[in-house]
Write a protein that holds these residues in place. Structure first.
Motif, short mmCIF file in Angstrom:
data_model
loop_
_atom_site.label_atom_id
_atom_site.label_comp_id
_atom_site.label_asym_id
_atom_site.label_seq_id
_atom_site.Cartn_x
_atom_site.Cartn_y
_atom_site.Cartn_z
N GLY A 230 -53.21 -4.05 -62.23
CA GLY A 230 -52.20 -3.31 -61.47
C GLY A 230 -52.65 -3.05 -60.05
O GLY A 230 -51.87 -3.20 -59.10
N LYS A 231 -53.92 -2.67 -59.87
CA LYS A 231 -54.43 -2.37 -58.54
C LYS A 231 -54.47 -3.62 -57.67
O LYS A 231 -54.15 -3.57 -56.47
N VAL A 232 -54.85 -4.76 -58.26
CA VAL A 232 -54.90 -6.00 -57.48
C VAL A 232 -53.48 -6.45 -57.10
O VAL A 232 -53.25 -6.93 -55.98
N ILE A 233 -52.52 -6.28 -58.00
CA ILE A 233 -51.13 -6.59 -57.66
C ILE A 233 -50.66 -5.74 -56.48
O ILE A 233 -50.03 -6.25 -55.54
N LEU A 234 -50.96 -4.46 -56.51
CA LEU A 234 -50.56 -3.58 -55.40
C LEU A 234 -51.20 -4.03 -54.09
O LEU A 234 -50.55 -4.01 -53.03
N ARG A 235 -52.45 -4.44 -54.16
CA ARG A 235 -53.13 -4.93 -52.95
C ARG A 235 -52.47 -6.21 -52.43
O ARG A 235 -52.29 -6.39 -51.22
N TRP A 236 -52.10 -7.11 -53.34
CA TRP A 236 -51.41 -8.33 -52.93
C TRP A 236 -50.08 -8.00 -52.25
O TRP A 236 -49.74 -8.57 -51.21
N LEU A 237 -49.32 -7.08 -52.82
CA LEU A 237 -48.02 -6.72 -52.25
C LEU A 237 -48.17 -6.10 -50.86
O LEU A 237 -47.37 -6.36 -49.96
N ASN A 238 -49.19 -5.27 -50.68
CA ASN A 238 -49.44 -4.71 -49.35
C ASN A 238 -49.81 -5.80 -48.35
O ASN A 238 -49.37 -5.78 -47.19
N THR A 239 -50.62 -6.76 -48.79
CA THR A 239 -51.01 -7.87 -47.92
C THR A 239 -49.81 -8.73 -47.57
O THR A 239 -49.66 -9.17 -46.42
N ILE A 240 -48.94 -8.99 -48.55
CA ILE A 240 -47.74 -9.78 -48.30
C ILE A 240 -46.82 -9.06 -47.31
O ILE A 240 -46.25 -9.69 -46.40
N SER A 241 -46.67 -7.75 -47.46
CA SER A 241 -45.86 -6.99 -46.51
C SER A 241 -46.42 -7.10 -45.10
O SER A 241 -45.68 -7.28 -44.13
N PHE A 242 -47.75 -6.99 -44.99
CA PHE A 242 -48.39 -7.13 -43.69
C PHE A 242 -48.12 -8.52 -43.11
O PHE A 242 -47.83 -8.67 -41.92
N TYR A 243 -48.19 -9.53 -43.95
CA TYR A 243 -47.93 -10.91 -43.52
C TYR A 243 -46.49 -11.05 -43.04
O TYR A 243 -46.23 -11.60 -41.96
N PHE A 244 -45.55 -10.55 -43.81
CA PHE A 244 -44.15 -10.65 -43.41
C PHE A 244 -43.87 -9.92 -42.09
O PHE A 244 -43.07 -10.36 -41.28
N LEU A 245 -44.53 -8.80 -41.89
CA LEU A 245 -44.31 -8.03 -40.66
C LEU A 245 -44.91 -8.71 -39.43
O LEU A 245 -44.43 -8.50 -38.31
N ASN A 246 -45.95 -9.52 -39.64
CA ASN A 246 -46.68 -10.07 -38.50
C ASN A 246 -46.55 -11.58 -38.33
O ASN A 246 -46.98 -12.10 -37.30
N CYS A 247 -45.99 -12.29 -39.31
CA CYS A 247 -45.91 -13.74 -39.17
C CYS A 247 -44.81 -14.11 -38.18
O CYS A 247 -43.77 -13.47 -38.11
N LYS A 248 -45.08 -15.15 -37.40
CA LYS A 248 -44.15 -15.59 -36.36
C LYS A 248 -43.63 -17.01 -36.60
O LYS A 248 -42.72 -17.46 -35.93
N LEU A 249 -44.24 -17.71 -37.56
CA LEU A 249 -43.87 -19.10 -37.81
C LEU A 249 -43.10 -19.23 -39.12
O LEU A 249 -43.52 -18.68 -40.14
N TRP A 250 -42.01 -19.97 -39.08
CA TRP A 250 -41.30 -20.24 -40.33
C TRP A 250 -42.14 -21.15 -41.20
O TRP A 250 -42.83 -22.05 -40.73
N ASN A 251 -42.10 -20.89 -42.51
CA ASN A 251 -42.84 -21.73 -43.45
C ASN A 251 -42.03 -21.85 -44.73
O ASN A 251 -41.48 -20.86 -45.23
N LYS A 252 -41.97 -23.05 -45.29
CA LYS A 252 -41.15 -23.27 -46.48
C LYS A 252 -41.65 -22.49 -47.68
O LYS A 252 -40.90 -22.24 -48.63
N GLU A 253 -42.93 -22.08 -47.65
CA GLU A 253 -43.47 -21.32 -48.78
C GLU A 253 -43.04 -19.85 -48.78
O GLU A 253 -43.36 -19.12 -49.72
N HIS A 254 -42.31 -19.41 -47.76
CA HIS A 254 -41.74 -18.06 -47.80
C HIS A 254 -40.86 -17.89 -49.04
O HIS A 254 -40.85 -16.84 -49.67
N SER A 255 -40.13 -18.94 -49.37
CA SER A 255 -39.22 -18.85 -50.52
C SER A 255 -40.01 -18.69 -51.82
O SER A 255 -39.56 -18.01 -52.75
N VAL A 256 -41.20 -19.29 -51.90
CA VAL A 256 -42.04 -19.17 -53.09
C VAL A 256 -42.51 -17.73 -53.27
O VAL A 256 -42.49 -17.17 -54.38
N ILE A 257 -42.92 -17.11 -52.15
CA ILE A 257 -43.37 -15.71 -52.22
C ILE A 257 -42.23 -14.80 -52.64
O ILE A 257 -42.37 -13.94 -53.52
N VAL A 258 -41.07 -14.97 -52.01
CA VAL A 258 -39.90 -14.13 -52.32
C VAL A 258 -39.53 -14.25 -53.78
O VAL A 258 -39.28 -13.25 -54.48
#
Length: 397
Positions: A230-258
């Motif tokens: 559970g703790k590692v999942i929460l850490r992944w979700l926080n990291t993904i949120s950080f990535y979404f907030l800061n990424c500037k390049l479109w990538n086809k793998e966005h759909s995989v994460i979503v």
């Protein structure tokens, strides 16, 4: 004593680890009652669990033990011969895990030592634990300090690529490596190409979330503790949120994460409230980022998550305001797309699908009903402003 630390919850750790406790450890070292190596090992254990439990404890910072460790590190730094590299490296890890602040120029000396520890490819349990602790310490400084790319990039890439082939890291260690690298994007935007296209963050994050969710569900069904998963999942979700907030390049793998987050939400929403809330928050981050396409959020389940949240929300439920924030961002972006003629066909199709989803279960009526009752909301003006604005979008766009 280590076992006692592991059993403590957040509040127990916070109140048990006082300045007096750290001063006592200092006295025991001074009086030769506790070997320095054993003290460092024990304190690394404390720092490890403080990070996992998101505990901010400043008592070490004001203790006499911190002064002793600072002096030892300075002594080791100025030595030209007979430098004890292991003591230096272990003590550096220990101080970082305990959230100790350093001069920025000192960090550049410590990072290579931490990375050296992470490159250990021995796969026994003790070695994996040491690598895990080193990576956890490394990402604990990622956000706050300027670190030259040359100091870490090749090593971090090697760690990740080796794990992709051999699966040698613990889930926490692998997540920590990613967290370190992604938080460097804030200062090194060029890393995003490596993260997305060379190391395939979307694919790796999706795989890790899927595997951890299966383990968490299996432990829930067998009534076994799934705290670490559970703790590692929460850490992944926080990291993904950080990535979404800061990424500037479109990538086809966005759909995989979503898609993976949407699946995670469905499998955990009734049992793990913290995970549910971070799934929602990560989608809000994605919706607010113009790089993650509206069609991606619609096609891969994010919109369905918020429709469900709105359907279940009440006037005093914060999820309702968060859901409106998500739809507000989507509507704003649809409105922007309307102004770009070349996107007109795609925009109309996306808008049609969004509105169809809203109408299927009467969701638009639900949203408008909140608009009608907004003066009675008790959580401040943010609810009222968002409700009115969002309803206007749904009615008039």
């Amino acid at each position: 004593m280590k076992e006692l630390i592991e059993e403590m919850d957040e509040n127990e750790m916070k109140y048990a680890l006082t300045e007096e406790v750290f001063n006592k450890i200092d006295c025991m070292i001074e009086e030769k009652k506790l070997p320095l190596e054993s003290a460092i090992d024990f304190l690394k254990h404390i720092g490890y669990y403080e990070i996992l439990r998101n505990i901010s404890n400043t008592n070490y910072m004001t203790s006499s033990l911190r002064k002793k460790f600072d002096e030892i590190l300075i002594e080791e730094e100025i030595k030209k011969e007979d430098r004890n590299e292991k003591t230096r490296s272990d003590l550096c890890e220990c101080c970082i895990l305990l959230n100790c602040l350093f001069l920025s120029e000192s960090i550049s000396n410590y990072v290579p030592n931490l990375l050296k520890a992470t490159l250990n490819k021995v796969e026994n349990e003790d070695a994996q634990k040491e690598v895990e602790i080193a990576l956890l310490a490394l990402n604990n400084i990622a956000y706050y300090y300027d670190i030259e790319k040359a100091l870490y990039l090749n090593e971090i890439k090697e760690i990740m690529k080796y794990h992709m082939d051999h699966r040698n890291l613990t889930p926490l260690a692998y997540q920590s490596a990613w967290k370190f690298l992604i938080e460097r994007v804030r200062k090194e935007s060029s890393l995003e190409v490596i993260i997305a296209n060379e190391l395939h963050f979307g694919r790796e994050a999706s795989r890790e979330l899927t595997e951890l969710a299966k383990l968490l569900d299996a432990k829930r069904k067998s009534k076994t503790k799934g705290d670490m998963e559970g703790k590692v999942i929460l850490r992944w979700l926080n990291t993904i949120s950080f990535y979404f907030l800061n990424c500037k390049l479109w990538n086809k793998e966005h759909s995989v994460i979503v898609g993976s987050i949407a699946s995670l939400y469905k499998s955990t929403k009734n049992y793990f409230e913290d995970i549910r809330m971070l799934c929602i928050r990560s989608f809000v981050s994605a919706a607010g980022n113009r790089v993650v396409k509206v069609r991606t959020l619609l096609k891969n389940g994010a919109v369905d998550v918020f429709l469900e949240e709105i359907h279940q929300s009440t006037l005093i439920n914060n999820n309702f305001a968060t859901s409106l924030e998500f739809f507000e961002d989507l509507c704003e972006r649809l409105k922007e797309e309307m102004e770009r003629k070349e996107d007109e066909i795609k925009r109309k199709e996306t808008k049609r699908k969004v509105l169809e989803k809203l109408e299927e279960e009467g969701y638009e009526d639900i949203i408008v009903s909140f608009h009608k009752t907004h003066p009675f909301m008790t959580s401040g003006t943010q609810y009222m402003m968002k409700t009115k604005k969002t309803c206007d979008y749904f009615v008039h766009i």
